[in-house]
Design a protein around this motif. Structure first.
Motif, PDB file in Angstrom:
ATOM      1  N   ARG A 123       1.152  -7.768   4.944  1.00  0.00           N
ATOM      2  CA  ARG A 123       1.465  -8.408   6.229  1.00  0.00           C
ATOM      3  C   ARG A 123       0.296  -8.259   7.197  1.00  0.00           C
ATOM      4  O   ARG A 123      -0.025  -9.194   7.940  1.00  0.00           O
ATOM      5  N   LEU A 173       3.575  -3.706   4.145  1.00  0.00           N
ATOM      6  CA  LEU A 173       2.759  -3.649   5.354  1.00  0.00           C
ATOM      7  C   LEU A 173       1.321  -4.083   5.112  1.00  0.00           C
ATOM      8  O   LEU A 173       0.786  -4.890   5.869  1.00  0.00           O
ATOM      9  N   ASP A 187       7.339 -10.571   8.595  1.00  0.00           N
ATOM     10  CA  ASP A 187       7.710 -10.623   7.183  1.00  0.00           C
ATOM     11  C   ASP A 187       7.918 -12.075   6.785  1.00  0.00           C
ATOM     12  O   ASP A 187       8.410 -12.882   7.579  1.00  0.00           O
ATOM     13  N   ASP A 226       3.911   1.762  14.427  1.00  0.00           N
ATOM     14  CA  ASP A 226       4.873   2.692  13.828  1.00  0.00           C
ATOM     15  C   ASP A 226       5.905   3.226  14.808  1.00  0.00           C
ATOM     16  O   ASP A 226       6.668   4.125  14.488  1.00  0.00           O
ATOM     17  N   PRO A 241      -1.304  -1.644  12.586  1.00  0.00           N
ATOM     18  CA  PRO A 241       0.043  -1.174  12.243  1.00  0.00           C
ATOM     19  C   PRO A 241       0.745  -0.630  13.486  1.00  0.00           C
ATOM     20  O   PRO A 241       0.113  -0.006  14.345  1.00  0.00           O
ATOM     21  N   CYS A 256       4.774  -4.156  12.493  1.00  0.00           N
ATOM     22  CA  CYS A 256       5.672  -3.011  12.271  1.00  0.00           C
ATOM     23  C   CYS A 256       5.509  -2.452  10.861  1.00  0.00           C
ATOM     24  O   CYS A 256       5.464  -3.210   9.884  1.00  0.00           O
ATOM     25  N   THR A 257       5.464  -1.131  10.783  1.00  0.00           N
ATOM     26  CA  THR A 257       5.445  -0.489   9.471  1.00  0.00           C
ATOM     27  C   THR A 257       6.769  -0.770   8.767  1.00  0.00           C
ATOM     28  O   THR A 257       7.766  -1.149   9.398  1.00  0.00           O
ATOM     29  N   ASP A 258       6.787  -0.571   7.467  1.00  0.00           N
ATOM     30  CA  ASP A 258       8.010  -0.781   6.700  1.00  0.00           C
ATOM     31  C   ASP A 258       9.136   0.101   7.235  1.00  0.00           C
ATOM     32  O   ASP A 258      10.284  -0.333   7.365  1.00  0.00           O
TER      33      ASP A 258
END
Length: 142
Positions: free
Chosen positions: A58, A55, A13, A75, A73, A38-40
């Motif tokens: 990013r 995401l 982030d 998760d 991604p 990483c996913t939100d």
């Protein structure tokens, strides 16, 4: 011995020089680097707040980094699951605080963990705090 795929998980982030340092050093230590973004939802579960940058953005930023062969991604904090899908030989971490104990347990996978302890000092938590006007502990700053 075949080419070694490295895996660098992170939230990524507010992409900054600390991220660039970690990805560059990880790429130099393997043949092909995959970044797990990483996913939100996972970021919020792990760190108590969702990322500022969504995401999809990013993934685009990290994937455009010259050090990264692919950005995917992530998760789950279970790196065994990531290993099952990606087959990496080494996972890179730059956690400054202790990671969740099971997060880096790759026993039986053949993968090893390489921890960077001297990465650039810039951190997303510090940047986030500056954006919202709090210190890194969450207290308001004037």
């Amino acid at each position: 011995m075949g080419a070694v795929t490295g895996f660098a998980p992170g939230v990524f982030d507010l992409f900054h020089v600390g991220h660039l340092d970690a990805l560059g050093r990880a790429a130099a230590a393997c043949d092909r680097l995959v970044a797990g973004v990483c996913t939100d939802e996972l970021a919020a579960a792990l760190f108590g707040a969702p990322p500022v940058v969504p995401l999809i953005e990013r993934l685009e930023i990290v994937g455009a980094c010259r050090h990264v062969a692919a950005a995917v991604p992530l998760d789950t904090a279970d790196l065994r699951a990531a290993h099952a899908g990606l087959g990496f030989g080494v996972v890179f971490t730059g956690w400054r605080d202790a990671p969740p104990p099971a997060a880096l347990d790759l026993t039986g996978t053949g993968a090893r963990v390489h921890a960077f302890t001297d990465l650039a000092r810039t951190r997303s938590a510090v940047l986030r705090a500056a954006l919202i006007g709090t210190d890194t502990a969450g207290s308001s700053v004037a």
